[in-house]
Design an enzyme around this catalytic site. Sequence first.
Site, PDB file in Angstrom:
ATOM      1  N   ASP A  98       1.102  -1.151   0.131  1.00 33.75           N
ATOM      2  CA  ASP A  98      -0.159   0.118   0.094  1.00 33.75           C
ATOM      3  C   ASP A  98       0.635   1.160  -0.300  1.00 33.75           C
ATOM      4  OD1 ASP A  98      -2.424   1.766   0.162  1.00 33.75           O
ATOM      5  OD2 ASP A  98      -2.831   1.005   2.050  1.00 33.75           O
ATOM      6  N   ASN A 121       1.132   3.471  -3.052  1.00 38.14           N
ATOM      7  CA  ASN A 121       1.942   3.875  -4.209  1.00 38.14           C
ATOM      8  C   ASN A 121       1.180   5.129  -4.912  1.00 38.14           C
ATOM      9  OD1 ASN A 121       2.789   0.819  -4.497  1.00 38.14           O
ATOM     10  ND2 ASN A 121       1.489   0.420  -6.052  1.00 38.14           N
ATOM     11  N   GLY A 122      -0.059   5.917  -4.505  1.00 38.53           N
ATOM     12  CA  GLY A 122      -0.889   6.923  -4.964  1.00 38.53           C
ATOM     13  C   GLY A 122       0.194   8.249  -3.056  1.00 38.53           C
ATOM     14  N   ARG A 123      -0.149   7.855  -2.485  1.00 35.68           N
ATOM     15  CA  ARG A 123       0.455   8.927  -1.657  1.00 35.68           C
ATOM     16  C   ARG A 123       2.218   9.366  -1.635  1.00 35.68           C
ATOM     17  NH1 ARG A 123      -1.172   5.701   3.274  1.00 35.68           N
ATOM     18  NH2 ARG A 123      -1.854   4.065   1.912  1.00 35.68           N
ATOM     19  N   TRP A 124       3.026   7.905  -2.806  1.00 38.62           N
ATOM     20  CA  TRP A 124       4.333   8.074  -3.556  1.00 38.62           C
ATOM     21  C   TRP A 124       4.277   9.117  -4.197  1.00 38.62           C
ATOM     22  CZ3 TRP A 124       7.003   6.545  -7.360  1.00 38.62           C
ATOM     23  CH2 TRP A 124       8.525   6.954  -7.276  1.00 38.62           C
ATOM     24  N   ARG A 162      -0.693   9.053 -10.044  1.00 43.19           N
ATOM     25  CA  ARG A 162      -0.872   7.360  -9.730  1.00 43.19           C
ATOM     26  C   ARG A 162      -0.719   6.405  -9.886  1.00 43.19           C
ATOM     27  NH1 ARG A 162      -3.778   7.654  -5.083  1.00 43.19           N
ATOM     28  NH2 ARG A 162      -4.573   5.385  -5.083  1.00 43.19           N
ATOM     29  N   HIS A 216       2.239   3.100  -9.472  1.00 41.29           N
ATOM     30  CA  HIS A 216       2.078   2.063  -9.220  1.00 41.29           C
ATOM     31  C   HIS A 216       3.097   1.586  -9.922  1.00 41.29           C
ATOM     32  CE1 HIS A 216      -1.746   2.044  -7.452  1.00 41.29           C
ATOM     33  NE2 HIS A 216      -2.340   3.071  -8.386  1.00 41.29           N
ATOM     34  N   SER A 243      -7.977  -5.693  -4.713  1.00 44.95           N
ATOM     35  CA  SER A 243      -8.915  -6.072  -4.108  1.00 44.95           C
ATOM     36  C   SER A 243     -10.458  -5.873  -4.821  1.00 44.95           C
ATOM     37  CB  SER A 243      -8.335  -5.366  -2.703  1.00 44.95           C
ATOM     38  OG  SER A 243      -9.706  -4.011  -3.297  1.00 44.95           O
ATOM     39  N   GLU A 277     -12.498  -4.741  -3.538  1.00 42.79           N
ATOM     40  CA  GLU A 277     -12.996  -3.288  -3.681  1.00 42.79           C
ATOM     41  C   GLU A 277     -12.528  -2.391  -4.818  1.00 42.79           C
ATOM     42  OE1 GLU A 277     -12.271  -5.293  -0.579  1.00 42.79           O
ATOM     43  OE2 GLU A 277     -14.003  -6.215  -0.086  1.00 42.79           O
ATOM     44  N   TRP A 283     -12.332  -2.192  -7.850  1.00 43.41           N
ATOM     45  CA  TRP A 283     -13.065  -1.458  -8.794  1.00 43.41           C
ATOM     46  C   TRP A 283     -13.761  -0.761  -8.508  1.00 43.41           C
ATOM     47  CZ3 TRP A 283     -12.457  -4.229 -12.817  1.00 43.41           C
ATOM     48  CH2 TRP A 283     -11.753  -5.505 -12.718  1.00 43.41           C
ATOM     49  N   LEU A 294      10.344 -20.491  -4.788  1.00 40.29           N
ATOM     50  CA  LEU A 294      10.099 -19.643  -4.191  1.00 40.29           C
ATOM     51  C   LEU A 294       8.733 -19.750  -4.681  1.00 40.29           C
ATOM     52  CD1 LEU A 294       9.730 -17.120  -2.197  1.00 40.29           C
ATOM     53  CD2 LEU A 294       9.501 -15.750  -3.937  1.00 40.29           C
TER      54      LEU A 294
HETATM   55  C1  IPE Z   1      -5.001  -2.627  -0.149  1.00 38.24           C
HETATM   56  O1  IPE Z   1      -5.211  -1.414  -0.189  1.00 38.24           O
HETATM   57  C2  IPE Z   1      -6.024  -3.469  -1.399  1.00 38.24           C
HETATM   58  C3  IPE Z   1      -3.684  -3.469  -2.184  1.00 38.24           C
HETATM   59  C4  IPE Z   1      -2.891  -3.087  -1.525  1.00 38.24           C
HETATM   60  C5  IPE Z   1      -4.152  -4.052  -3.239  1.00 38.24           C
HETATM   61  P1  IPE Z   1      -6.701  -0.317  -0.317  1.00 38.24           P
HETATM   62  O2  IPE Z   1      -5.849   1.065  -0.065  1.00 38.24           O
HETATM   63  O3  IPE Z   1      -6.883  -0.436  -1.581  1.00 38.24           O
HETATM   64  O4  IPE Z   1      -6.876  -0.433   1.196  1.00 38.24           O
HETATM   65  P2  IPE Z   1      -7.630   0.182   2.051  1.00 38.24           P
HETATM   66  O5  IPE Z   1      -8.249   0.801   0.761  1.00 38.24           O
HETATM   67  O6  IPE Z   1      -6.979   2.019   2.439  1.00 38.24           O
HETATM   68  O7  IPE Z   1      -8.450  -0.098   3.228  1.00 38.24           O
HETATM   69  C1  IPE Z   2      -2.440   0.167  -3.488  1.00 41.99           C
HETATM   70  O1  IPE Z   2      -1.316   1.766  -3.230  1.00 41.99           O
HETATM   71  C2  IPE Z   2      -1.710  -0.590  -4.438  1.00 41.99           C
HETATM   72  C3  IPE Z   2      -3.362  -0.693  -5.189  1.00 41.99           C
HETATM   73  C4  IPE Z   2      -4.291  -1.163  -4.773  1.00 41.99           C
HETATM   74  C5  IPE Z   2      -3.658  -0.998  -6.600  1.00 41.99           C
HETATM   75  P1  IPE Z   2      -3.050   2.804  -3.451  1.00 41.99           P
HETATM   76  O2  IPE Z   2      -3.186   2.851  -5.021  1.00 41.99           O
HETATM   77  O3  IPE Z   2      -3.709   2.149  -2.670  1.00 41.99           O
HETATM   78  O4  IPE Z   2      -2.074   3.698  -2.810  1.00 41.99           O
HETATM   79  P2  IPE Z   2      -2.618   4.955  -1.563  1.00 41.99           P
HETATM   80  O5  IPE Z   2      -3.133   4.301  -0.443  1.00 41.99           O
HETATM   81  O6  IPE Z   2      -3.951   6.053  -2.719  1.00 41.99           O
HETATM   82  O7  IPE Z   2      -1.291   6.349  -1.273  1.00 41.99           O
HETATM   83 MG    MG Z   3      -4.091   2.396  -0.369  1.00 43.50          MG
END
Ligand code: IPE
Ligand code: IPE
Ligand code: MG
Length: 237
Positions: free
Chosen positions: A21, A23-26, A34, A38, A66, A68, A70, A132
């Site tokens: 988790d 990637n977006g904030r990074w 975003r 990724h 996940s 979710e 979508w 692995l």
């Molecule tokens: C969980 O991260 C799913 C994956 C890393 C693929 P999310 O960013 O979707 O989770 P929430 O919404 O913060 O719980």
């Molecule tokens: C996790 O990074 C990757 C996926 C859920 C696909 P996020 O995309 O959730 O990154 P944040 O949480 O917005 O920083």
């Molecule tokens: Mg996230």
Amino acid sequence: MINNDELLPEPIPRHVGIIMDGNGRWAKQKNISRSEGHKAGAEAIEPLMDSAIALGIKAVSLYAFSVENWIRPINEIRGLWDLLEYFFQHKLEAIKSKKIQIRHSGSLSKLPPKTRQTIKEAIEATSMNRGLILNFCINYGGRQEIIRAFNEWLSNTKNPEKITEKKFEKFLYTFGMPDLDLLIRTSGEYRISNFLLWQLAYTELVFTDVLWPDFKPNDLYKAIIEYQKRERRYGGI
Ligand code: IPE
Ligand code: IPE
Ligand code: MG
């Protein structure tokens, strides 16, 4: 080469789950898209696989998408499928030479046909590998996995009697993989987000503030050092 004095030779977790988790904030911190985040996240995977192999970890489950997820903007989702295709196409030779076995947990049916095909090919091309296990959790949900397993059991059982844990586990995606010893979640979020709900029953949980694209082999060592300090009691004293 494992370059960390604090890391003991054992115990080493057999199966590590990672909620990748942040990637977006990074990307936001860097003022880039975003999708770029990724991409950087996908690049973090290979060095970690090398470290996992060097450490003697048997299996790694990566939460990549996940059920979710979508609800995200369609462009971000499309970018993720493109990235997965790119990853499997460009890393497959390295994966094969490292004897990694690719697996998938979740449902591929809603993915674009080309992405689905690429993932299936990677699974088939590595199914005989005994190194692995790299389990990609894509369009995965823990609750969905449990419900699916139950329904599979039901349709595979002529005279449904009482189900046992042992029988039930045969229908989970992770069947045949070692117990999930360690879960790592990056980016400072303290939740499970529907990941491996059944398998997490006695897993040690490690949370780190590091954002996924910045997660390096040394961060994996740190998580394992923390794991090595835990006392696993399984309900005992
Ligand atoms: C969980 O991260 C799913 C994956 C890393 C693929 P999310 O960013 O979707 O989770 P929430 O919404 O913060 O719980
Ligand atoms: C996790 O990074 C990757 C996926 C859920 C696909 P996020 O995309 O959730 O990154 P944040 O949480 O917005 O920083
Ligand atoms: Mg996230």
